[in-house]
Structures are given as structure tokens and as C-alpha cells.
Design an enzyme around this catalytic site. Structure first.
Site, PDB file in Angstrom:
ATOM      1  N   TRP A  26       0.820  -1.207   0.000  1.00 20.88           N
ATOM      2  CA  TRP A  26       0.000   0.000   0.000  1.00 20.88           C
ATOM      3  C   TRP A  26       0.862   1.269   0.000  1.00 20.88           C
ATOM      4  O   TRP A  26       0.342   2.373  -0.060  1.00 20.88           O
ATOM      5  CB  TRP A  26      -0.943   0.019   1.198  1.00 20.88           C
ATOM      6  N   GLU A  45      -5.240   1.135   6.226  1.00 19.65           N
ATOM      7  CA  GLU A  45      -5.439   1.686   7.578  1.00 19.65           C
ATOM      8  C   GLU A  45      -6.461   0.872   8.361  1.00 19.65           C
ATOM      9  O   GLU A  45      -6.273   0.581   9.533  1.00 19.65           O
ATOM     10  CB  GLU A  45      -5.892   3.148   7.507  1.00 19.65           C
ATOM     11  N   GLN A  50      -5.566  -3.157  14.767  1.00 20.98           N
ATOM     12  CA  GLN A  50      -5.626  -4.415  15.532  1.00 20.98           C
ATOM     13  C   GLN A  50      -4.922  -5.595  14.869  1.00 20.98           C
ATOM     14  O   GLN A  50      -4.978  -6.702  15.381  1.00 20.98           O
ATOM     15  CB  GLN A  50      -7.081  -4.874  15.782  1.00 20.98           C
ATOM     16  N   THR A  51      -4.337  -5.445  13.697  1.00 18.35           N
ATOM     17  CA  THR A  51      -3.757  -6.610  13.017  1.00 18.35           C
ATOM     18  C   THR A  51      -2.330  -6.294  12.559  1.00 18.35           C
ATOM     19  O   THR A  51      -2.046  -5.183  12.111  1.00 18.35           O
ATOM     20  CB  THR A  51      -4.627  -7.007  11.797  1.00 18.35           C
ATOM     21  N   LEU A  88      -9.267 -12.211   9.387  1.00 16.81           N
ATOM     22  CA  LEU A  88      -8.597 -10.989   9.874  1.00 16.81           C
ATOM     23  C   LEU A  88      -9.118 -10.560  11.252  1.00 16.81           C
ATOM     24  O   LEU A  88      -8.452  -9.804  11.949  1.00 16.81           O
ATOM     25  CB  LEU A  88      -8.829  -9.829   8.904  1.00 16.81           C
ATOM     26  N   GLY A  89     -10.313 -11.041  11.614  1.00 16.16           N
ATOM     27  CA  GLY A  89     -10.869 -10.678  12.921  1.00 16.16           C
ATOM     28  C   GLY A  89     -11.445  -9.259  12.932  1.00 16.16           C
ATOM     29  O   GLY A  89     -11.327  -8.513  11.951  1.00 16.16           O
ATOM     30  N   TYR A  90     -12.077  -8.902  14.042  1.00 22.17           N
ATOM     31  CA  TYR A  90     -12.702  -7.577  14.200  1.00 22.17           C
ATOM     32  C   TYR A  90     -13.457  -7.193  12.915  1.00 22.17           C
ATOM     33  O   TYR A  90     -13.130  -6.240  12.221  1.00 22.17           O
ATOM     34  CB  TYR A  90     -11.657  -6.514  14.548  1.00 22.17           C
ATOM     35  N   TYR A 125      -7.076   8.899  14.949  1.00 20.48           N
ATOM     36  CA  TYR A 125      -5.749   8.464  14.496  1.00 20.48           C
ATOM     37  C   TYR A 125      -5.765   8.089  13.012  1.00 20.48           C
ATOM     38  O   TYR A 125      -4.951   8.582  12.224  1.00 20.48           O
ATOM     39  CB  TYR A 125      -5.235   7.280  15.329  1.00 20.48           C
ATOM     40  N   ASP A 143      -0.540   7.095  17.260  1.00 18.42           N
ATOM     41  CA  ASP A 143      -1.011   5.809  17.769  1.00 18.42           C
ATOM     42  C   ASP A 143      -0.042   5.359  18.862  1.00 18.42           C
ATOM     43  O   ASP A 143       0.862   6.110  19.266  1.00 18.42           O
ATOM     44  CB  ASP A 143      -1.118   4.773  16.643  1.00 18.42           C
ATOM     45  N   CYS A 201      18.168   0.482  20.400  1.00 16.91           N
ATOM     46  CA  CYS A 201      18.645   1.854  20.211  1.00 16.91           C
ATOM     47  C   CYS A 201      19.904   1.903  19.341  1.00 16.91           C
ATOM     48  O   CYS A 201      20.157   2.926  18.686  1.00 16.91           O
ATOM     49  CB  CYS A 201      18.911   2.513  21.567  1.00 16.91           C
ATOM     50  N   CYS A 210      18.149  11.195  21.646  1.00 19.89           N
ATOM     51  CA  CYS A 210      16.960  10.651  22.320  1.00 19.89           C
ATOM     52  C   CYS A 210      17.107  10.793  23.832  1.00 19.89           C
ATOM     53  O   CYS A 210      18.038  10.250  24.438  1.00 19.89           O
ATOM     54  CB  CYS A 210      16.781   9.191  21.944  1.00 19.89           C
TER      55      CYS A 210
HETATM   56  S1  SF4 Z   1      13.828   6.658  19.831  1.00 14.07           S
HETATM   57 FE1  SF4 Z   1      15.197   6.517  21.600  1.00 14.07          FE
HETATM   58  S2  SF4 Z   1      14.414   4.757  22.763  1.00 14.07           S
HETATM   59 FE2  SF4 Z   1      13.558   4.631  20.709  1.00 14.07          FE
HETATM   60  S3  SF4 Z   1      14.950   3.290  19.622  1.00 14.07           S
HETATM   61 FE3  SF4 Z   1      15.579   5.408  19.226  1.00 14.07          FE
HETATM   62  S4  SF4 Z   1      17.138   5.799  20.757  1.00 14.07           S
HETATM   63 FE4  SF4 Z   1      16.032   3.999  21.442  1.00 14.07          FE
END
Ligand code: SF4
Length: 366
Positions: A26, A45, A50-51, A88-90, A125, A143, A201, A210
Site C-alpha cells: 500500500w 489503515e 488491531q492486526t 482478519l478478525g474484528y 488516528y 497511535d 537503540c 533521544c
Molecule cells: S527513539 Fe530513543 S528509545 Fe527509541 S529506539 Fe531510538 S534511541 Fe532507542
């Protein structure tokens, strides 16, 4: 980090996504223009609510072959639509999709976010995701994945959902700067691949900026929501067969299982098993399973009993030709018994008395 930080914080996500994005059927190739087929985005979407992606991909491909336009879907009868959704449910998503397709076929696509949110099945959403991915509107879609990524990146303690409005305002300029479709999908992709509940990370393009990673707090940001304990129940799922026909509940018009045929499901605590050596007729069983729903778990014991003749069923049950079973839309649990029927089962050591099962499914006068 001073608040609010610059939305440029998200900048490395754009080239990362261009390079790493998964090829999904898609997804448009050109992320700098509106999607060439907004209906494909709508279908994806709804299916993705849920899937999991891996489950959705083959369904999406079959669906688009079968119902390639909103009009084609709108003009298809509900049983056929449910049948295509089977597994697929729901299932109310299938009915919403058909209703949304009817509205689009009649009136065209809505011109703004409020109009999208009014389409059946699109909550805030999904409407925002549609706006960004299909139409390149700077409509931030939040989400669970997006909340997790942003909460960690911005070191937001507590439930990030309470700051949704603030986060949307913060996100909109980043969508404008890097393309709403690209940035929306990049955040989703990061949440689905690297920034999972146990994040990787080391593979993340945002690691150097981050907040949660730098503070060593990826384990408690966002906090894990406590789940209500699932209700447990146990049931006999019964295929009663006579004269080439099987007994089923026809679809109801409303509720979670609307549009789906169902086997009689009888409370296992109310029908005590006895030794099948004493049973007046053979019973076939297969290993049971636990059917897991969002707030419920069912221990399912499947049974097949052949009778000599049909009986007048209780209101709400109907005899249908066994050979027509494959054409009826069934939910996942009930599909599973249908698929077991042609396979060899075993005589169980104990099972409910078939006369009690028949009585539970028969009209009161029987
Ligand atoms: S956004 Fe932050 S917590 Fe998430 S994977 Fe990247 S470094 Fe790690």
C-alpha cells in the site's frame, strides 16, 4: 533539553526511512506527492487496526484484486465482503470499510480532516494518518507506536497520551518540513522496528538525541499500562450434522460478531462430560485450544456429532448444507472447527451426552 525542543530533532528520520523502509503493497513510491490511490491507504489503515503488518499483506493484495475501487466494494453484498475478510478478525472493520466506500463512491473523498474522521471506521488516528499518507496534509497521527517514540525522544514521563494535543502541535512543522507522508510513516516504522517496547537503540537514527536513551530510561518511558485481567471461560463448540446439513447461528445485524455465522457454543461448566463409552452415538473430538480476545480467553473444545435426522432448532439456529459451509463467513474460532471437520478426529474419553447437546440446540417443543 529545553521545551519545546526544535522539531528538527526528527530530521534524521526522513533519510533513514527513505533508505530502510519496508516494501509494503500500500506504500506509494513517491512520498513527495499525494498517494496515487487513496483507497489503498484507506484499506490498509482499516486492516492495520488491531492486526499485524505480516498478516495484513496477503489480505490487502487479495482485497485490492477483488475490490479495486470504492465503487466495486460498495456494490458487493455484505456476505461476500465478510467472506473476503474472513480470518482478519474484528469484522466490523469490513462493514465500516464497505460503508466508507459507499460514501466515497457517492460523494467523493472528503476535503479535510474532519470529513475523513466522519468516514465509518476512521477514528482520529486513522483519519490523521489517511490525511498525511494519502493527501499530504500535515495532520499528525498519534497511535501507540508514535506515542512511544515521541515520549522517549522527548523524555516525557507519565502517560504521553495526556499530552496528545501538545505533541500534535509540536509534530506538525516536522511533517511540513520533511513531507507529511514520509514523516508519518517514518515514525510508525521506527516504532514498529527499532523503538519497540524493548528498543534496539543501536540501530536507531535518533539515538544521539533521544532523551530516554541518554538518560537510560527506555525501560520506564512510556510507563507500561496495567491490563485488566482477561475473563476466562470454557465451552463446547459443536458441529451437529444430520442429512447433509449442519446447525449454525445465522449472522446477527449488530454486535462484535455481526455478519458472521457461528457454531453453537455451549457453556462447558453447564454440560458435564461423561465417559463416551456410555454415549448413545459416536462423538468426534480434536485437541482443544485457547481462543484469545482482547478482554477474554476461551478454552474451546471442538466436537462433531452425526445425527440420523434433523430436529427443529431453537430460535436463532438454522440448518445449512454442509457443502455450502465454505461459502459462509465465519469468525476465526468457528472457522477453525469448520477446517477440522474433514480431518480425522478421535473419540474422546469423555464428552457431554449428545442428547443434552441436542436439547440445548432444539426448540422447546422437541
Ligand atoms: S527513539 Fe530513543 S528509545 Fe527509541 S529506539 Fe531510538 S534511541 Fe532507542
Amino acid at each position: 533539553m529545553s521545551w519545546p525542543p526544535s522539531p528538527d530533532l526528527l530530521a534524521p528520520l526522513a533519510p533513514w526511512f527513505d533508505q530502510m523502509r519496508r516494501a509494503l503493497p500500500w506504500r506509494a513510491t513517491n512520498l513527495d506527492a499525494p498517494h496515487p490511490d487513496p483507497y489503498a491507504v484507506l484499506v490498509s489503515e482499516l486492516m492495520l487496526q488491531q492486526t499485524q503488518v505480516a498478516t495484513v499483506v496477503p489480505y490487502f493484495t487479495r482485497w485490492m484484486d477483488r475490490f479495486p475501487t470504492p465503487r466495486a466494494l460498495a456494490e458487493t453484498d455484505e456476505d461476500t465482503v465478510h467472506k473476503a475478510w474472513e480470518g482478519l478478525g474484528y469484522y466490523r472493520r469490513a462493514r465500516f470499510l464497505k460503508a466508507a466506500a459507499g460514501s466515497i463512491a457517492a460523494e467523493g473523498w472528503p476535503g479535510d480532516l474532519d470529513g475523513l474522521a466522519e468516514l465509518p471506521g476512521l477514528g482520529p488516528y486513522s483519519a490523521a494518518a489517511m490525511g498525511a499518507i494519502a493527501f499530504q496534509w500535515a495532520t499528525p497521527a498519534l497511535d501507540g507506536n508514535a506515542f512511544r517514540v515521541l515520549a522517549r525522544l522527548l523524555l516525557i514521563a507519565g502517560d504521553p497520551k495526556v499530552r496528545a494535543a501538545e505533541l500534535r502541535t509540536w509534530l506538525a512543522p516536522a511533517l511540513e518540513a520533511h513531507g507529511p507522508s514520509r514523516m508519518t510513516q517514518a515514525i510508525m516504522e521506527l516504532g514498529a522496528t527499532a523503538c519497540t517496547p524493548a528498543p534496539a537503540c543501536g540501530t536507531c537514527p535518533l539515538a544521539d538525541r533521544c532523551g530516554a536513551h541518554r538518560a537510560g530510561r527506555t525501560g520506564d518511558i512510556p510507563p507500561i499500562a496495567k491490563r485488566a485481567k482477561a475473563k476466562e471461560s470454557a465451552l463446547w463448540l459443536v458441529a451437529l450434522e444430520a442429512e447433509g446439513q449442519v446447525l449454525l447461528h445465522p449472522p446477527s445485524a449488530k454486535g462484535l460478531l455481526a455478519g458472521l455465522w457461528r457454531w453453537p457454543a455451549l457453556d462447558a461448566t453447564a454440560l458435564t462430560p461423561q465417559l463416551t463409552a456410555q454415549s448413545p452415538r459416536p462423538i468426534i473430538a480434536w485437541p482443544g485450544w485457547t481462543q484469545v480476545y482482547t478482554h477474554r480467553r476461551e478454552a474451546v473444545s471442538p466436537l462433531h456429532i452425526r445425527l440420523d435426522a434433523r430436529f427443529k432448532p431453537a430460535g436463532g439456529l438454522r440448518w445449512v448444507l454442509r457443502e455450502g459451509l465454505a461459502d459462509l463467513p465465519l469468525g476465526r474460532r468457528d472457522q477453525r472447527l469448520r477446517d477440522l471437520l474433514p480431518t480425522p478426529g478421535q473419540t474422546p474419553l469423555s464428552a457431554p451426552d449428545p442428547r443434552a447437546l441436542v436439547k440445548a440446540c432444539a426448540a422447546p417443543s422437541e
